[in-house]
Design a protein around this motif. Structure first.
Motif, PDB file in Angstrom:
ATOM      1  N   ARG A 187      29.737  36.343  46.634  1.00  0.00           N
ATOM      2  CA  ARG A 187      28.540  35.885  45.961  1.00  0.00           C
ATOM      3  C   ARG A 187      28.140  34.524  46.526  1.00  0.00           C
ATOM      4  O   ARG A 187      28.967  33.773  47.039  1.00  0.00           O
ATOM      5  CB  ARG A 187      28.726  35.813  44.446  1.00  0.00           C
ATOM      6  CG  ARG A 187      29.629  34.716  43.945  1.00  0.00           C
ATOM      7  CD  ARG A 187      29.779  34.789  42.452  1.00  0.00           C
ATOM      8  NE  ARG A 187      30.755  33.834  41.946  1.00  0.00           N
ATOM      9  CZ  ARG A 187      31.362  33.937  40.784  1.00  0.00           C
ATOM     10  NH1 ARG A 187      31.086  34.958  39.964  1.00  0.00           N
ATOM     11  NH2 ARG A 187      32.235  33.035  40.393  1.00  0.00           N
ATOM     12  N   GLN A 188      26.853  34.267  46.391  1.00  0.00           N
ATOM     13  CA  GLN A 188      26.318  33.021  46.931  1.00  0.00           C
ATOM     14  C   GLN A 188      25.237  32.495  46.001  1.00  0.00           C
ATOM     15  O   GLN A 188      24.394  33.247  45.500  1.00  0.00           O
ATOM     16  CB  GLN A 188      25.737  33.260  48.327  1.00  0.00           C
ATOM     17  CG  GLN A 188      25.321  32.010  49.050  1.00  0.00           C
ATOM     18  CD  GLN A 188      24.973  32.271  50.496  1.00  0.00           C
ATOM     19  OE1 GLN A 188      24.594  33.378  50.884  1.00  0.00           O
ATOM     20  NE2 GLN A 188      25.106  31.252  51.341  1.00  0.00           N
ATOM     21  N   VAL A 189      25.293  31.181  45.775  1.00  0.00           N
ATOM     22  CA  VAL A 189      24.228  30.504  45.040  1.00  0.00           C
ATOM     23  C   VAL A 189      23.547  29.548  46.004  1.00  0.00           C
ATOM     24  O   VAL A 189      24.173  29.083  46.968  1.00  0.00           O
ATOM     25  CB  VAL A 189      24.765  29.753  43.809  1.00  0.00           C
ATOM     26  CG1 VAL A 189      25.365  30.730  42.808  1.00  0.00           C
ATOM     27  CG2 VAL A 189      25.796  28.708  44.206  1.00  0.00           C
ATOM     28  N   PRO A 190      22.276  29.236  45.776  1.00  0.00           N
ATOM     29  CA  PRO A 190      21.556  28.359  46.703  1.00  0.00           C
ATOM     30  C   PRO A 190      22.285  27.036  46.903  1.00  0.00           C
ATOM     31  O   PRO A 190      22.749  26.414  45.939  1.00  0.00           O
ATOM     32  CB  PRO A 190      20.212  28.164  46.009  1.00  0.00           C
ATOM     33  CG  PRO A 190      20.024  29.399  45.200  1.00  0.00           C
ATOM     34  CD  PRO A 190      21.401  29.754  44.713  1.00  0.00           C
ATOM     35  N   ARG A 208      28.863  31.167  50.870  1.00  0.00           N
ATOM     36  CA  ARG A 208      29.205  32.456  50.289  1.00  0.00           C
ATOM     37  C   ARG A 208      30.703  32.435  49.942  1.00  0.00           C
ATOM     38  O   ARG A 208      31.533  32.029  50.768  1.00  0.00           O
ATOM     39  CB  ARG A 208      28.904  33.556  51.314  1.00  0.00           C
ATOM     40  CG  ARG A 208      28.705  34.918  50.746  1.00  0.00           C
ATOM     41  CD  ARG A 208      28.127  35.858  51.802  1.00  0.00           C
ATOM     42  NE  ARG A 208      26.747  35.542  52.115  1.00  0.00           N
ATOM     43  CZ  ARG A 208      25.995  36.298  52.909  1.00  0.00           C
ATOM     44  NH1 ARG A 208      26.507  37.381  53.468  1.00  0.00           N
ATOM     45  NH2 ARG A 208      24.743  35.957  53.148  1.00  0.00           N
ATOM     46  N   GLU A 209      31.051  32.855  48.731  1.00  0.00           N
ATOM     47  CA  GLU A 209      32.442  32.824  48.311  1.00  0.00           C
ATOM     48  C   GLU A 209      32.949  34.233  48.015  1.00  0.00           C
ATOM     49  O   GLU A 209      32.208  35.086  47.512  1.00  0.00           O
ATOM     50  CB  GLU A 209      32.625  31.945  47.069  1.00  0.00           C
ATOM     51  CG  GLU A 209      31.901  32.432  45.830  1.00  0.00           C
ATOM     52  CD  GLU A 209      32.308  31.689  44.570  1.00  0.00           C
ATOM     53  OE1 GLU A 209      33.389  31.071  44.535  1.00  0.00           O
ATOM     54  OE2 GLU A 209      31.538  31.754  43.594  1.00  0.00           O
ATOM     55  N   LEU A 210      34.220  34.437  48.326  1.00  0.00           N
ATOM     56  CA  LEU A 210      34.853  35.722  48.073  1.00  0.00           C
ATOM     57  C   LEU A 210      35.117  35.886  46.576  1.00  0.00           C
ATOM     58  O   LEU A 210      35.707  35.014  45.949  1.00  0.00           O
ATOM     59  CB  LEU A 210      36.160  35.832  48.860  1.00  0.00           C
ATOM     60  CG  LEU A 210      36.970  37.103  48.671  1.00  0.00           C
ATOM     61  CD1 LEU A 210      36.205  38.312  49.175  1.00  0.00           C
ATOM     62  CD2 LEU A 210      38.301  36.978  49.396  1.00  0.00           C
ATOM     63  N   VAL A 211      34.698  37.011  46.040  1.00  0.00           N
ATOM     64  CA  VAL A 211      34.899  37.301  44.618  1.00  0.00           C
ATOM     65  C   VAL A 211      36.080  38.250  44.432  1.00  0.00           C
ATOM     66  O   VAL A 211      36.949  38.020  43.601  1.00  0.00           O
ATOM     67  CB  VAL A 211      33.624  37.917  44.005  1.00  0.00           C
ATOM     68  CG1 VAL A 211      33.875  38.368  42.575  1.00  0.00           C
ATOM     69  CG2 VAL A 211      32.470  36.926  44.063  1.00  0.00           C
ATOM     70  N   ALA A 212      36.073  39.331  45.200  1.00  0.00           N
ATOM     71  CA  ALA A 212      37.131  40.336  45.061  1.00  0.00           C
ATOM     72  C   ALA A 212      37.203  41.156  46.333  1.00  0.00           C
ATOM     73  O   ALA A 212      36.205  41.312  47.036  1.00  0.00           O
ATOM     74  CB  ALA A 212      36.858  41.251  43.870  1.00  0.00           C
ATOM     75  N   SER A 269      47.162  45.826  47.562  1.00  0.00           N
ATOM     76  CA  SER A 269      46.685  45.372  46.260  1.00  0.00           C
ATOM     77  C   SER A 269      45.295  44.757  46.328  1.00  0.00           C
ATOM     78  O   SER A 269      44.929  44.117  47.315  1.00  0.00           O
ATOM     79  CB  SER A 269      47.659  44.338  45.697  1.00  0.00           C
ATOM     80  OG  SER A 269      48.956  44.887  45.571  1.00  0.00           O
ATOM     81  N   ARG A 270      44.570  44.923  45.288  1.00  0.00           N
ATOM     82  CA  ARG A 270      43.278  44.267  45.145  1.00  0.00           C
ATOM     83  C   ARG A 270      43.511  42.790  44.857  1.00  0.00           C
ATOM     84  O   ARG A 270      44.529  42.419  44.278  1.00  0.00           O
ATOM     85  CB  ARG A 270      42.497  44.904  43.991  1.00  0.00           C
ATOM     86  CG  ARG A 270      42.304  46.406  44.158  1.00  0.00           C
ATOM     87  CD  ARG A 270      41.850  47.031  42.871  1.00  0.00           C
ATOM     88  NE  ARG A 270      41.847  48.486  42.979  1.00  0.00           N
ATOM     89  CZ  ARG A 270      41.652  49.298  41.942  1.00  0.00           C
ATOM     90  NH1 ARG A 270      41.398  48.781  40.743  1.00  0.00           N
ATOM     91  NH2 ARG A 270      41.669  50.593  42.119  1.00  0.00           N
ATOM     92  N   ARG A 271      42.541  41.988  45.269  1.00  0.00           N
ATOM     93  CA  ARG A 271      42.656  40.554  45.044  1.00  0.00           C
ATOM     94  C   ARG A 271      41.365  40.042  44.432  1.00  0.00           C
ATOM     95  O   ARG A 271      40.278  40.558  44.707  1.00  0.00           O
ATOM     96  CB  ARG A 271      42.950  39.828  46.355  1.00  0.00           C
ATOM     97  CG  ARG A 271      44.256  40.258  46.996  1.00  0.00           C
ATOM     98  CD  ARG A 271      44.559  39.456  48.242  1.00  0.00           C
ATOM     99  NE  ARG A 271      44.837  38.054  47.926  1.00  0.00           N
ATOM    100  CZ  ARG A 271      45.134  37.152  48.859  1.00  0.00           C
ATOM    101  NH1 ARG A 271      45.169  37.478  50.120  1.00  0.00           N
ATOM    102  NH2 ARG A 271      45.399  35.916  48.497  1.00  0.00           N
ATOM    103  N   TYR A 272      41.504  38.997  43.603  1.00  0.00           N
ATOM    104  CA  TYR A 272      40.363  38.416  42.909  1.00  0.00           C
ATOM    105  C   TYR A 272      40.402  36.898  43.010  1.00  0.00           C
ATOM    106  O   TYR A 272      41.485  36.302  43.070  1.00  0.00           O
ATOM    107  CB  TYR A 272      40.383  38.818  41.421  1.00  0.00           C
ATOM    108  CG  TYR A 272      40.318  40.309  41.182  1.00  0.00           C
ATOM    109  CD1 TYR A 272      41.473  41.075  41.114  1.00  0.00           C
ATOM    110  CD2 TYR A 272      39.092  40.944  41.045  1.00  0.00           C
ATOM    111  CE1 TYR A 272      41.414  42.445  40.914  1.00  0.00           C
ATOM    112  CE2 TYR A 272      39.015  42.314  40.838  1.00  0.00           C
ATOM    113  CZ  TYR A 272      40.178  43.054  40.776  1.00  0.00           C
ATOM    114  OH  TYR A 272      40.111  44.414  40.578  1.00  0.00           O
ATOM    115  N   SER A 273      39.230  36.299  42.971  1.00  0.00           N
ATOM    116  CA  SER A 273      39.192  34.845  42.891  1.00  0.00           C
ATOM    117  C   SER A 273      39.660  34.434  41.502  1.00  0.00           C
ATOM    118  O   SER A 273      39.564  35.214  40.532  1.00  0.00           O
ATOM    119  CB  SER A 273      37.776  34.330  43.158  1.00  0.00           C
ATOM    120  OG  SER A 273      36.898  34.710  42.108  1.00  0.00           O
TER     121      SER A 273
END
Length: 120
Positions: free
Chosen positions: A38-41, A45-49, A56-60
């Motif tokens: 996701r990215q905000v103005p 851009r940051e990794l969410v999941a 394994s799945r990974r999450y922020s």
């Protein structure tokens, strides 16, 4: 040309839920790892999941326990179920797929993004 198409974004109140989907034009199994960013103005851009082909799945830290990433190799789709949404979850969410070229280099593919706005 690989295409990734996101859908499911929108406006939701704090505490609400949304489900994002990413449709991939090729076999999703060919990707080593699929991710949501996701990215905000004004921000990077940051990794969410992320969900690897194996493992394994990974999450922020900011979404751990609230978001769930899943991939369906048969349907070539990846979803992000978002619950207990907060205003700080607002941003453009991008679907990403990473795979390795025959020469060994990493190739990244991106969708066009879908806007998520959490506001009362």
């Amino acid at each position: 040309q690989v295409q990734l198409v996101e859908s499911g974004g929108g406006l939701v109140q704090p505490g609400g839920s949304l489900r994002l989907s990413c449709a991939v034009s090729e076999s999703i199994f060919s990707f080593n790892i699929m991710s949501w960013y996701r990215q905000v103005p004004g921000n990077q851009r940051e990794l969410v999941a992320s969900t690897p082909r194996y493992g394994s799945r990974r999450y922020s830290d900011s979404v751990q326990g609230r978001f769930t990433i899943s991939r369906d190799n048969a349907k070539n789709t990846m979803d992000l179920q978002m619950t207990s949404l907060k205003p700080e979850d607002t941003g453009v969410y991008f679907c990403n797929g990473e795979r390795t070229s025959p020469s060994g280099s990493k190739l990244n593919y991106w969708g066009q993004g879908t806007q998520v706005t959490v506001s009362s």
